[in-house]
Design an enzyme around this catalytic site. Sequence first.
Site, short mmCIF file in Angstrom:
data_model
loop_
_atom_site.label_atom_id
_atom_site.label_comp_id
_atom_site.label_asym_id
_atom_site.label_seq_id
_atom_site.Cartn_x
_atom_site.Cartn_y
_atom_site.Cartn_z
CB VAL A 46 -0.96 0.00 1.21
CG1 VAL A 46 -1.70 1.33 1.31
CG2 VAL A 46 -1.94 -1.15 1.09
CB THR A 48 -6.49 -2.52 6.94
OG1 THR A 48 -6.57 -2.23 5.54
CG2 THR A 48 -7.82 -3.08 7.43
CD GLU A 101 -5.53 -0.95 1.07
OE1 GLU A 101 -5.78 -0.97 -0.16
OE2 GLU A 101 -5.48 -1.97 1.78
CG PHE A 102 -11.36 0.98 -0.61
CD1 PHE A 102 -12.05 0.07 0.17
CD2 PHE A 102 -11.37 2.31 -0.23
CE1 PHE A 102 -12.76 0.48 1.29
CE2 PHE A 102 -12.07 2.74 0.88
CZ PHE A 102 -12.78 1.81 1.65
NE ARG A 133 -9.74 -3.95 -8.24
CZ ARG A 133 -10.24 -3.98 -9.47
NH1 ARG A 133 -11.00 -4.98 -9.87
NH2 ARG A 133 -9.96 -3.00 -10.32
CG PHE A 185 -15.55 -10.05 -5.40
CD1 PHE A 185 -14.43 -10.49 -4.71
CD2 PHE A 185 -15.51 -8.81 -6.00
CE1 PHE A 185 -13.29 -9.71 -4.63
CE2 PHE A 185 -14.37 -8.02 -5.94
CZ PHE A 185 -13.25 -8.48 -5.24
CB ALA A 238 -17.27 -21.39 -7.67
N GLY A 239 -14.24 -21.30 -6.58
CA GLY A 239 -12.87 -21.79 -6.71
C GLY A 239 -12.36 -22.34 -5.41
CB CYS A 297 -6.97 -7.52 2.12
SG CYS A 297 -5.76 -6.25 1.69
#
Length: 439
Positions: A12, A122, A152-153, A155, A250, A253-254, A261
Amino acid sequence: MKNITVVGVGYVGLVSAACFADLGNCVTALDINEERIANLRKGILPIFEPGLGEIVERTMRAKRLFFTTSYEEAVKDAEFVFIAVGTPEGVDGEADLQYVRMAAESIAKAMTQPLVIVNKSTVPVGTGDWVADIVRESQPSPVSFSVVSCPEFLREGSAITDFFNPDRTVLGSTDMDAAERVAQLHLPLRAPIMVTDLRTAEMIKYASNAFLATRISFINEISNICEALGADVKEVARGMGYDKRIGHHFLEAGVGYGGSCFPKDVKALAHMAQVHGRHPQLLQAVMDINAFQRHHVLTKVETLLDGLEGRTVALLGLAFKQNTDDMRDAPAITIAEQLHAQGAVVRGYDPVAMDVAKRIMPYLDMCDDPYVLAREADALIVMTPWNEFKHLDMKAVKEAMRTPIMIDARNLYEPAEMRDLGFTYRGIGRGYDGSSYAG
């Protein structure tokens, strides 16, 4: 142009420092790790993130981005100091704030003029007030300051795009003037800016990550029901996603979520709830389902191989997701450890994460490419959905294997195509193939 200091050059911190410098600010990035700072001054990055190296090089050349290990040097001319240090998981799932405390104490001792201290890490709800108390208590003599929460957001794998094209900027403070000043830093990003109190801003971060993790665990729960009933979870998710109230994001499946995070943030939020007498049943279910998915994949390969002792199992992908070398809580670690413990020979290949993975899993046999990985393997498990894996010569992969068993833990391939090539294929919740359930 503003003078900004960023404490911490991990994921970050480094992304934030480089991107703020790219917006025209003068940014000093600080870390107490001397080797890391020395490498950054040479242009050697501690992480892999697409596009980050180019921005670091460009802003260093323009003399807008600097690296130091000295708080006095970093803070002396700063108007804003962002705390972006790690908050690893503690013993009981709580966030470990030792690095936040160290940063706050060091900032307090070095500051000589008013500052806006911005929590980017975070952190648990209430940390903003706690940081303010630490700074106040650690100052050699009183200097005015304000604390703003700015979660923060980002990815991993698309952090540069996320920084410059955010869905929103969330700011929390009891000092609205300080919050407005931090808002001004973000105005060039042309995204909605939400200003609220400290604790609400901190909670927004946890609630957001917990909700996204919940979506992943939800679709994985559905995938397991699909396997029992003969439905295809990819089609189910696609049909669900057309509903504007649900959306497609989101719902893949997996093998479950990993990374730095979601695992620790869901645990930390559940811990906060329990400490305050609440019962986070949904959060607990999210974590239980996520843990089960890894066990589920192991069960599939063990069943197909009729035992793992002496078998060679190949892991295609090691990082917790594509476009990163981050191995923190990567599902591949759990899978590899269990395979190794049960006597299997475990191989691995990843486009960028093998150096990191080798330090964590020294027993893993690293391979130069996917075709070497497949050679004489008894089973192949797809662990990371790298785009390049979609374009492999799967006929060559199949022919290289001793027994062409594929566990597609990311549903990267189409079941019918893989079976036509001769694979014994198992995905996650992929329905009925006409003779047996294909999950």
